[in-house]
Design an enzyme around this catalytic site. Structure first.
Site, PDB file in Angstrom:
ATOM      1  N   ARG A 292     -41.590  -5.904  49.243  1.00 56.26           N
ATOM      2  CA  ARG A 292     -41.922  -7.331  49.222  1.00 56.26           C
ATOM      3  C   ARG A 292     -41.332  -8.116  50.389  1.00 56.26           C
ATOM      4  O   ARG A 292     -41.800  -9.205  50.689  1.00 56.26           O
ATOM      5  CB  ARG A 292     -41.574  -7.931  47.867  1.00 56.26           C
ATOM      6  CG  ARG A 292     -42.545  -7.432  46.787  1.00 56.26           C
ATOM      7  CD  ARG A 292     -42.280  -8.045  45.436  1.00 56.26           C
ATOM      8  NE  ARG A 292     -41.019  -7.600  44.865  1.00 56.26           N
ATOM      9  CZ  ARG A 292     -40.872  -6.574  44.046  1.00 56.26           C
ATOM     10  NH1 ARG A 292     -41.910  -5.861  43.693  1.00 56.26           N
ATOM     11  NH2 ARG A 292     -39.701  -6.255  43.576  1.00 56.26           N
TER      12      ARG A 292
ATOM     13  N   GLU B 180     -28.151   1.920  39.641  1.00 52.54           N
ATOM     14  CA  GLU B 180     -27.492   1.959  38.341  1.00 52.54           C
ATOM     15  C   GLU B 180     -27.425   3.392  37.810  1.00 52.54           C
ATOM     16  O   GLU B 180     -26.420   3.799  37.251  1.00 52.54           O
ATOM     17  CB  GLU B 180     -28.243   1.053  37.358  1.00 52.54           C
ATOM     18  CG  GLU B 180     -27.505   0.863  36.060  1.00 52.54           C
ATOM     19  CD  GLU B 180     -28.158  -0.171  35.171  1.00 52.54           C
ATOM     20  OE1 GLU B 180     -27.855  -0.155  33.971  1.00 52.54           O
ATOM     21  OE2 GLU B 180     -28.953  -0.978  35.683  1.00 52.54           O
TER      22      GLU B 180
END
Length: 183
Positions: free
Chosen positions: A70, A107
């Site tokens: 993006r 994560e």
């Protein structure tokens, strides 16, 4: 609607970012920029605000580096408006030719980003752009890539910052700018 102040302009941009609760998983609020991209006037306002910020603070920028994917929506538009170049920071394995790579922690696992070795020259003044700053891992990796190439990072620039995830702390001492902030 007349957009006389920067605050009114920011409100228009914010109105075009919608929230989806519990996406992609329970407890997460996803900030969707699709309505902003669909509304030419609102997208122009967002780009106008980013451009004004950069022109005021960093008129000496040489190049904008955009993060996959993006960052590719905002970076080329801003670079064209400023009359400077745009370079790609991609996920590993997506660029041809010689590349420089940095890995970073997710994560659950690791990821890697890369840049072509001839994309940025030592000493160039770079702005790094993406749509979102969350935990800061990807943006940190982009900064590391620029450091490895010998570039001077002026700032990390994003449309949206999720302040509660404290991504900006990971970027220090590199300054950052976000048009919209959410907890």
């Amino acid at each position: 609607m007349s957009l006389d102040s920067d605050e009114q302009k920011l409100q228009l941009v914010k109105q075009r970012v919608r929230a989806f609760q519990d996406f992609p998983q329970t407890g997460i609020t996803f900030r969707d920029i699709t309505p902003l991209l669909k509304d030419a006037a609102a997208f122009k306002v967002a780009m106008d605000l980013m451009e004004a910020h950069v022109r005021k603070i960093y008129p000496q920028a040489d190049v904008i580096a955009g993060l996959d994917a993006r960052g590719f929506l905002f970076g080329p538009v801003l670079a064209q408006r400023l009359g400077i170049g745009f370079v790609l920071i991609r996920k590993k394995g997506k660029l041809p030719g010689p590349t420089e790579c940095v890995s970073y922690d997710l994560e659950y696992g690791k990821a890697e980003v890369e840049i072509q070795t001839d994309a940025v020259e030592a000493g160039q003044k770079v702005l790094i752009i993406d749509d979102l700053l969350a935990t800061g891992g990807t943006m940190w990796a982009a900064c590391e890539l620029m450091r490895k190439r010998g570039a001077e990072i002026l700032e990390c620039l994003v449309l949206i910052e999720l302040k509660s995830l404290k991504g900006a702390e990971k970027l220090k001492p590199v300054p950052h700018f976000s048009l919209l902030q959410y907890d």
